[in-house]
Design an enzyme around this catalytic site. Structure first.
Site, PDB file in Angstrom:
ATOM      1  N   ASP A 235       0.874  -1.158   0.000  1.00  0.00           N
ATOM      2  CA  ASP A 235       0.000   0.000   0.000  1.00  0.00           C
ATOM      3  C   ASP A 235       0.920   1.219   0.000  1.00  0.00           C
ATOM      4  O   ASP A 235       2.120   1.123   0.263  1.00  0.00           O
ATOM      5  CB  ASP A 235      -0.940  -0.024   1.219  1.00  0.00           C
ATOM      6  CG  ASP A 235      -2.178   0.844   0.964  1.00  0.00           C
ATOM      7  OD1 ASP A 235      -3.213   0.628   1.608  1.00  0.00           O
ATOM      8  OD2 ASP A 235      -2.087   1.747   0.087  1.00  0.00           O
TER       9      ASP A 235
HETATM   10  C1  GLC Z   1      -4.390   4.216  -0.496  1.00  0.00           C
HETATM   11  C2  GLC Z   1      -5.262   3.014  -0.227  1.00  0.00           C
HETATM   12  C3  GLC Z   1      -5.157   1.959  -1.283  1.00  0.00           C
HETATM   13  C4  GLC Z   1      -4.895   2.618  -2.625  1.00  0.00           C
HETATM   14  C5  GLC Z   1      -3.528   3.255  -2.573  1.00  0.00           C
HETATM   15  C6  GLC Z   1      -3.227   4.020  -3.868  1.00  0.00           C
HETATM   16  O1  GLC Z   1      -3.846   4.701   0.681  1.00  0.00           O
HETATM   17  O2  GLC Z   1      -5.128   2.387   1.050  1.00  0.00           O
HETATM   18  O3  GLC Z   1      -6.397   1.238  -1.298  1.00  0.00           O
HETATM   19  O4  GLC Z   1      -4.943   1.636  -3.668  1.00  0.00           O
HETATM   20  O5  GLC Z   1      -3.359   4.094  -1.455  1.00  0.00           O
HETATM   21  O6  GLC Z   1      -4.085   5.080  -4.008  1.00  0.00           O
END
Ligand code: GLC
Length: 705
Positions: A235
């Site tokens: 993440d």
């Molecule tokens: C965010 C989310 C994740 C997302 C990523 C990119 O913090 O937790 O679901 O795909 O960052 O935006």
């Protein structure tokens, strides 16, 4: 680029041809990061001399989101789960994947599939509800759909990311059996049944270790037990180390930004752990092996080969970015929104609205019914939201269009003045009041109230008002009323007795207004069934702080297997509406249950009859009651089918239960076990109504992991 070779062989040849720096380039995000690269979530620039295309990653579950333009917002994850319709879910996934490819994106960071352990999680709207089987089936269908395109899907957030409070640091502690039976099955199914190309490790810790440096999650379970052979992406900002993360099983680091650090004052690689200096240092000091580094690169490029990214390239450029790819998909968005709408009440068949001579006056009430309100509740807040959403059809617009067709008249009152709303409701033949509860990534819901959200690009904030009073006043003013709830998770309904009909479209996407009007006028039936139990109030949905949101940075999942309806059954609580519940525009009865063990599966069949006067869909659900000695919850969903029948039609349908339907996780044996004994079967339209009951006796069996 020899297409006749396997992805494995092609990746072998490519990795062998790469220099160290080219390999390192593949393991972390390229600059410019995040939205600065055509509004996407992140990317790795391709390497032309190696024919490696750009790897462009974008969110998310209800459509191509982020700072994208010209894409469709479909009904959100919880709405997709509410359809209980694998074919439709696959169609939604396929359409999302097609828009992604058309927008130069080849990794969709979707679907999110974390279990709705509490109704408060700010991201429940993105996920598939409280039951592991429904979440698994939905995830598999959506992933297959996305990957019907040369686009890699992503099972997220792995794992046990069930709250937004302290999401970056909370340490979740759960017994292995609870993880295996409740929180991991959707990820396991995504790997085993949908061949998902990527998995996103989550922000939180599990058992004391951050998910992105947790070998139990990333290697033991994911690769060794389930046979995952895609790549693990973090993440954004979830990486906390270099060698420990790489060695635990993380392949690709992503983040929204990179700040200059003393070591890298210019290239701004701060906040990274997989940049060249740190990876080279890890190789030099032996904490990271060349073999593991090559495996990380191989995981990424092999998956790209397997999913057609080399052979069906996409392109990120101004033309792609400014293209509108949404128009052809509005019909799917509209059909999905109606199929996901759960009708919780329909007193005296108020709906669908019959034609009346001379037409009727409909008072449409509520800020959420208007164009601004509808824009805000087109989806929840955070990364899954399209920052520049397309034109949403508001409830007001959709109802007005079909009212005209039916000779009805519409009056609109935004509800800012309750007196005006009451007057309009009282003067009308029918009152339709629309309310929104905003929920968002990054925050949990404060209660089960109806707090409307206002959004600026992907960021949403709840207004400190509660529409509960407005609904109470309007339903008091006119008994012929319809309450429409644009919500992402369960809300309380103190006004329920006075409601005529209650519809839950969830966050219904761009076609919300048209789909709502289709349901009101009966062009489509509300096809949804609840993927989350609706509590009566917060008292029914309370958790000791140690369980949620945790104490001292630790959240103990001592609620164990008793999640959602499993808890309501165990504590003999009666919810406001049970898991699996939903009304349609006709009625059904279930007869002739047959239970046949067939080798390693159990074949359940029954006759479903449409006893009403309109065609419609039933969703017979099969719940299994394990022998007491297993310690399993009272009943658990293990099979269902959505079946459409004409008025008066009856059909025998078959639901096959796999061996896993009767297995529980034995930590002692470190495997799935079917205990010898008598397994009860409960068959009905929801998790509390069982017109048919049966049983099957099974021998003791050990199952593979
Ligand atoms: C965010 C989310 C994740 C997302 C990523 C990119 O913090 O937790 O679901 O795909 O960052 O935006």
């Amino acid at each position: 680029m020899d297409k006749s070779k396997s992805p494995e062989k092609r990746a072998d040849a490519l990795v062998a041809a790469m220099s160290l720096d080219q390999k390192l380039h593949m393991l972390t995000f390229s600059d410019p990061p995040w939205f600065l690269y055509y509004g996407t979530a992140g990317h790795i620039t391709g390497i032309d001399e190696l024919c490696i295309p750009d790897l462009v990653l974008s969110d998310a579950g209800s459509g191509v989101a982020g700072l994208q333009y010209g894409t469709t917002t479909f009904p959100s994850g919880v709405a997709q789960a509410s359809t209980w319709d694998p074919q439709l879910q696959r169609t939604i996934g396929r359409t999302i994947g097609a828009e992604a490819h058309a927008k130069g994106i080849n990794v969709m960071l979707a679907p999110g599939m974390n279990i709705a352990r509490t109704p408060y999680n700010g991201r429940n709207f993105e996920y598939f509800g409280e039951d592991p089987y429904l979440a698994s089936q939905t995830a598999v269908s959506v992933i297959k759909g996305i990957q019907d395109n040369p686009v890699i899907a992503d099972a997220k957030h792995y794992a046990l990311n069930n709250q937004e409070i302290d999401r970056m640091t909370v340490d979740v502690r759960a017994k292995e059996r609870v993880m295996r039976e409740i929180y991991l099955p959707a990820f396991e199914a995504s790997v085993k049944k949908a061949d998902v190309g990527s998995v996103m490790c989550s922000y939180n810790k599990v058992g004391g270790k951050y998910a992105c440096e947790n070998p139990t999650l990333l290697t033991d379970y994911l690769r060794d037990d389930w046979g995952f052979d895609g790549f693990v992406v973090s993440d954004w900002g979830a990486v906390h180390s270099t060698a420990p993360s790489a060695n635990a099983g993380l392949d690709l680091e992503m983040h929204a930004f990179a700040m200059p650090t003393p070591a890298t004052p210019v290239t701004g690689t701060g906040g990274r752990f997989f940049d060249a200096p740190q990876l080279k240092a890890a190789l030099a000091d032996g904490s990271l092996s060349r073999a593991r580094l090559d495996e990380m690169v191989h995981n990424i490029v092999r998956t790209m080969f397997r999913h057609g990214l080399f052979d069906h390239r996409t392109d990120q450029n101004a033309a792609t970015y400014t293209s509108d790819v949404s128009t052809p998909h509005q019909a799917v968005a509209r059909r999905a929104a109606a199929a996901a709408t759960v009708m919780l009440k329909n007193r005296d068949g108020l709906l669908p609205l019959p034609k009346v001579a001379g037409g009727r006056t409909i008072a449409v009430i509520g800020w959420a019914a208007g164009p601004i309100g509808a824009m805000n509740s087109v989806s929840g807040g955070g990364s899954s939201r399209t920052g520049l959403p397309g034109r949403v059809v508001s409830p007001l617009e959709g109802i007005t269009a079909q009212a005209l067709e039916n000779g009805d008249r519409v009056v609109y009152v935004d509800g800012s003045s309750q007196a005006d709303a009451v007057a309009a409701a009282a003067a009308a033949d029918l009152a339709v009041v629309v309310a929104n509860d905003g929920s968002s990534e990054g925050a949990d819901r404060p209660d089960l109230g109806l707090h409307p959200g206002i959004c600026v690009t992907i960021f949403c904030q709840n207004l400190p008002i509660d529409q509960t009073d407005l609904i109470a006043a309007v339903t008091q003013a006119n008994p012929d009323n319809v309450v429409v709830l644009d919500i992402g998770a369960p809300v309380k309904m103190p006004w329920l007795d006075r409601a005529g009909a209650v519809l839950v479209p969830w966050y219904a996407g761009l076609q919300h207004g048209n789909a709502l009007a289709d349901v009101l006028y009966g062009k489509a039936e509300p096809g949804g069934r609840l993927p989350q139990t609706f509590p009566v109030d917060e008292a029914q949905a309370s958790f000791p702080a140690a369980q949620y949101p945790g104490v001292g940075g630790v959240a103990k999942y001592s609620d164990g297997l008793l999640v959602g309806y499993r808890a309501y059954d165990a504590h003999q609580r009666t919810p406001l509406f049970p898991f699996g519940f939903g009304l349609g525009y006709t009625t059904f009865d279930y007869r002739g249950l047959k239970v046949r063990p067939r080798g390693r599966t159990v074949k359940v069949s029954l006759v479903v009859r449409n006893t009403g006067s309109r065609a419609g869909a039933a969703v017979p659900q099969v719940y299994v009651g394990f022998p007491k000695k297993t310690g399993e919850p009272k009943r658990q969903l293990k099979g269902f089918r959505k079946v459409r029948l004409d008025a008066g039609e009856s059909r025998r349908i078959t639901i096959r239960l796999s061996p896993r339907a009767f297995a529980h996780w034995s930590t002692k044996r470190d495997s799935w076990v079917i205990e010898e004994g008598r397994y009860k079967l409960f068959v009905g339209p929801d998790s509390r109504t069982f017109p048919l009951k049966g049983a099957v006796r099974l021998p003791r069996t050990l199952l593979a992991k």
